[in-house]
Design a protein around this motif. Structure first.
Motif, PDB file in Angstrom:
ATOM      1  N   GLY A   1       0.773  -1.230   0.000  1.00  7.66           N
ATOM      2  CA  GLY A   1       0.000   0.000   0.000  1.00  7.66           C
ATOM      3  C   GLY A   1       0.806   1.281   0.000  1.00  7.66           C
ATOM      4  N   TYR A   2       2.139   1.186   0.073  1.00  2.08           N
ATOM      5  CA  TYR A   2       2.983   2.377   0.131  1.00  2.08           C
ATOM      6  C   TYR A   2       3.431   2.809  -1.259  1.00  2.08           C
ATOM      7  CZ  TYR A   2       3.501   2.567   5.206  1.00  2.08           C
ATOM      8  OH  TYR A   2       3.265   2.712   6.545  1.00  2.08           O
ATOM      9  N   GLN A   3       3.687   4.116  -1.382  1.00  3.37           N
ATOM     10  CA  GLN A   3       4.313   4.650  -2.577  1.00  3.37           C
ATOM     11  C   GLN A   3       5.386   5.637  -2.166  1.00  3.37           C
ATOM     12  OE1 GLN A   3       1.233   6.525  -4.869  1.00  3.37           O
ATOM     13  NE2 GLN A   3       0.972   8.224  -3.449  1.00  3.37           N
ATOM     14  N   ASP A   4       6.341   5.871  -3.063  1.00  2.00           N
ATOM     15  CA  ASP A   4       7.391   6.835  -2.763  1.00  2.00           C
ATOM     16  C   ASP A   4       7.238   8.049  -3.675  1.00  2.00           C
ATOM     17  OD1 ASP A   4       8.465   6.228  -5.250  1.00  2.00           O
ATOM     18  OD2 ASP A   4      10.188   5.141  -4.470  1.00  2.00           O
ATOM     19  N   PRO A   5       7.993   9.121  -3.434  1.00  2.00           N
ATOM     20  CA  PRO A   5       7.839  10.332  -4.241  1.00  2.00           C
ATOM     21  C   PRO A   5       8.204  10.146  -5.704  1.00  2.00           C
ATOM     22  CG  PRO A   5       8.956  10.830  -2.169  1.00  2.00           C
ATOM     23  CD  PRO A   5       8.916   9.345  -2.303  1.00  2.00           C
ATOM     24  N   TRP A   6       8.828   9.018  -6.059  1.00  2.00           N
ATOM     25  CA  TRP A   6       9.274   8.790  -7.416  1.00  2.00           C
ATOM     26  C   TRP A   6       8.272   7.991  -8.235  1.00  2.00           C
ATOM     27  CZ3 TRP A   6      13.735  11.398  -8.378  1.00  2.00           C
ATOM     28  CH2 TRP A   6      14.474  11.795  -7.261  1.00  2.00           C
ATOM     29  N   GLY A   7       7.103   7.723  -7.662  1.00  2.00           N
ATOM     30  CA  GLY A   7       6.043   7.063  -8.412  1.00  2.00           C
ATOM     31  C   GLY A   7       5.936   5.571  -8.219  1.00  2.00           C
ATOM     32  N   ARG A   8       6.844   4.990  -7.454  1.00  2.00           N
ATOM     33  CA  ARG A   8       6.738   3.553  -7.196  1.00  2.00           C
ATOM     34  C   ARG A   8       5.613   3.307  -6.201  1.00  2.00           C
ATOM     35  NH1 ARG A   8      11.915   5.087  -6.903  1.00  2.00           N
ATOM     36  NH2 ARG A   8      13.337   4.344  -8.487  1.00  2.00           N
ATOM     37  N   GLN A   9       4.872   2.215  -6.381  1.00  2.00           N
ATOM     38  CA  GLN A   9       3.784   1.897  -5.473  1.00  2.00           C
ATOM     39  C   GLN A   9       3.620   0.390  -5.387  1.00  2.00           C
ATOM     40  OE1 GLN A   9       0.125   3.956  -6.222  1.00  2.00           O
ATOM     41  NE2 GLN A   9      -0.919   3.045  -4.468  1.00  2.00           N
ATOM     42  N   SER A  10       3.410  -0.096  -4.170  1.00  2.00           N
ATOM     43  CA  SER A  10       3.229  -1.528  -3.949  1.00  2.00           C
ATOM     44  C   SER A  10       1.746  -1.870  -3.834  1.00  2.00           C
ATOM     45  CB  SER A  10       3.954  -1.965  -2.669  1.00  2.00           C
ATOM     46  OG  SER A  10       5.343  -2.026  -2.863  1.00  2.00           O
ATOM     47  N   PRO A  11       1.377  -3.091  -4.215  1.00  2.00           N
ATOM     48  CA  PRO A  11      -0.013  -3.524  -4.042  1.00  2.00           C
ATOM     49  C   PRO A  11      -0.346  -3.677  -2.564  1.00  2.00           C
ATOM     50  CG  PRO A  11       1.377  -5.380  -4.657  1.00  2.00           C
ATOM     51  CD  PRO A  11       2.241  -4.156  -4.772  1.00  2.00           C
ATOM     52  N   GLY A  12      -1.632  -3.730  -2.261  1.00  2.00           N
ATOM     53  CA  GLY A  12      -2.066  -3.877  -0.881  1.00  2.00           C
ATOM     54  C   GLY A  12      -2.647  -2.577  -0.349  1.00  2.00           C
ATOM     55  N   GLU A  13      -3.036  -2.579   0.913  1.00  2.00           N
ATOM     56  CA  GLU A  13      -3.689  -1.428   1.532  1.00  2.00           C
ATOM     57  C   GLU A  13      -3.026  -1.121   2.868  1.00  2.00           C
ATOM     58  OE1 GLU A  13      -5.269   1.607   2.324  1.00  2.00           O
ATOM     59  OE2 GLU A  13      -6.455   0.775   0.655  1.00  2.00           O
ATOM     60  N   ASN A  14      -2.617   0.141   3.053  1.00  2.00           N
ATOM     61  CA  ASN A  14      -2.004   0.517   4.327  1.00  2.00           C
ATOM     62  C   ASN A  14      -2.903   1.404   5.176  1.00  2.00           C
ATOM     63  OD1 ASN A  14      -1.791   3.120   3.283  1.00  2.00           O
ATOM     64  ND2 ASN A  14       0.412   3.022   2.958  1.00  2.00           N
ATOM     65  N   PHE A  15      -4.147   1.644   4.710  1.00  2.00           N
ATOM     66  CA  PHE A  15      -5.147   2.359   5.498  1.00  2.00           C
ATOM     67  C   PHE A  15      -4.628   3.704   6.020  1.00  2.00           C
ATOM     68  CE2 PHE A  15      -5.861  -2.216   5.890  1.00  2.00           C
ATOM     69  CZ  PHE A  15      -7.140  -2.322   5.376  1.00  2.00           C
ATOM     70  N   GLY A  16      -4.024   4.452   5.107  1.00  2.00           N
ATOM     71  CA  GLY A  16      -3.501   5.759   5.500  1.00  2.00           C
ATOM     72  C   GLY A  16      -2.326   5.664   6.448  1.00  2.00           C
ATOM     73  N   ARG A  17      -1.538   4.568   6.301  1.00  2.00           N
ATOM     74  CA  ARG A  17      -0.354   4.327   7.129  1.00  2.00           C
ATOM     75  C   ARG A  17      -0.712   4.123   8.599  1.00  2.00           C
ATOM     76  NH1 ARG A  17       4.576   8.043   4.638  1.00  2.00           N
ATOM     77  NH2 ARG A  17       4.168   7.595   2.448  1.00  2.00           N
ATOM     78  N   ARG A  18      -1.897   3.581   8.839  1.00  2.00           N
ATOM     79  CA  ARG A  18      -2.357   3.341  10.202  1.00  2.00           C
ATOM     80  C   ARG A  18      -2.963   1.935  10.304  1.00  2.00           C
ATOM     81  NH1 ARG A  18       0.385   7.309  11.746  1.00  2.00           N
ATOM     82  NH2 ARG A  18      -0.459   9.378  12.008  1.00  2.00           N
ATOM     83  N   ASP A  19      -2.776   1.274  11.436  1.00  2.00           N
ATOM     84  CA  ASP A  19      -3.481   0.029  11.755  1.00  2.00           C
ATOM     85  C   ASP A  19      -3.463  -0.928  10.567  1.00  2.00           C
ATOM     86  OD1 ASP A  19      -4.999  -1.780  13.178  1.00  2.00           O
ATOM     87  OD2 ASP A  19      -6.903  -0.765  12.792  1.00  2.00           O
ATOM     88  N   GLN A  20      -2.243  -1.275  10.120  1.00  2.00           N
ATOM     89  CA  GLN A  20      -2.088  -1.988   8.851  1.00  2.00           C
ATOM     90  C   GLN A  20      -1.411  -3.350   8.966  1.00  2.00           C
ATOM     91  OE1 GLN A  20       1.232   0.023   6.575  1.00  2.00           O
ATOM     92  NE2 GLN A  20       1.098   1.428   8.308  1.00  2.00           N
ATOM     93  N   TYR A  21      -1.209  -3.857  10.180  1.00  2.00           N
ATOM     94  CA  TYR A  21      -0.514  -5.133  10.352  1.00  2.00           C
ATOM     95  C   TYR A  21      -1.534  -6.266  10.205  1.00  2.00           C
ATOM     96  CZ  TYR A  21       2.346  -1.657  12.827  1.00  2.00           C
ATOM     97  OH  TYR A  21       3.027  -0.516  13.191  1.00  2.00           O
TER      98      TYR A  21
END
Length: 259
Positions: free
Chosen positions: A88-108
């Protein structure tokens, strides 16, 4: 660990930062929707080192520690370093991974753990693995070791919130819905781990050492080889004390695999 620009940088050092920036901007993107994106540094075929970043809940670049990964690749030329963007994360260079990180919260979550496990399976086909997670990345890595087929030869968990029940108790000011989706590594058996090194800074107020101590006891009860290291003066984010212990643990893992 964050990289800070410094004025009057010497030409050699400036070239080093330029090359690292080039790696960030032009490294090969992920080829599959089931593959975590990120950076691959080095071309060594004898060892795979996987790095999983922290939550970066304040919106920071999850790959801001790329200089650390590049330094590992330089010091261990027989290895390839995989700096993965967590689900669910992406970086400033446009890379992005599949999945969901829920706004970087409660994602484990189990779903995210399975995605990471699938990537460990893939990378583990090439060489022995040293898998390293920091903070939330450590919690997700600990969960992932209960899924998939890859045997992770060496695991290093840095500043891990590995006991979610205790973490919640230590933070009574949190809203009741702070941890709803996440599951605790304490409730699973990381049977895919051969040896686990658990590192915690004595001055870490975000994920206090008690969390790591509880997880070490959990591994002991399961008969899983582990070593707990409490770093004097170490913090959560990676000051000199913590980052030195982190790097030393990677070298120690490399030596154990070489013997």
């Amino acid at each position: 660990m964050k990289c800070t620009a410094v004025g009057n940088v010497k030409p050699v050092l400036a070239m080093k930062y330029l090359m690292l920036a080039f790696l960030l901007a032009f490294s090969t993107p992920a080829k599959s929707q089931t593959t975590l994106d990120g950076l691959q540094i080095g071309t060594g075929s004898e060892l795979s080192i996987v790095l999983l970043h922290g939550d970066e809940g304040n919106g920071g670049d999850p790959l801001s520690y790329f200089a650390f990964g590049a330094d590992i690749a330089r010091r261990i030329p027989e290895a390839t370093v995989h700096m993965l963007l967590r689900p669910g994360y992406q970086d400033p260079w446009g890379r992005q991974s599949p999945g969901e990180n829920f706004g970087r919260r409660d994602q484990y979550t189990i779903e995210n753990a399975k995605i990471i496990a699938e990537n460990l399976d893939r990378i583990g086909q090439d060489a022995p693995i040293v898998a390293v997670g920091h903070s939330g990345g450590a919690a997700q890595l600990a969960l992932a070791l209960s899924f998939g087929n890859a045997v992770v030869d060496e695991v290093i968990l840095v500043a891990c919130p590995c006991d979610l029940a205790m973490w919640r108790e230590l933070n009574p000011q949190w809203p009741e819905d702070t941890i709803v989706r996440s599951v605790s590594p304490m409730d699973f058996n990381p049977s895919n781990a051969t040896h686990v090194t658990i590192i915690s800074g004595s001055q870490d107020s975000t994920t206090p050492s008690a969390l790591s101590q509880n997880y070490a006891k959990h591994l002991d009860s399961l008969g899983i080889s582990n070593k707990l290291i409490i770093v004097p003066d170490g913090d959560h984010s990676g000051n000199r004390a913590l980052s030195t212990a982190w790097l030393t643990a990677i070298f120690a893992a490399r030596e154990r695999l070489a013997n």
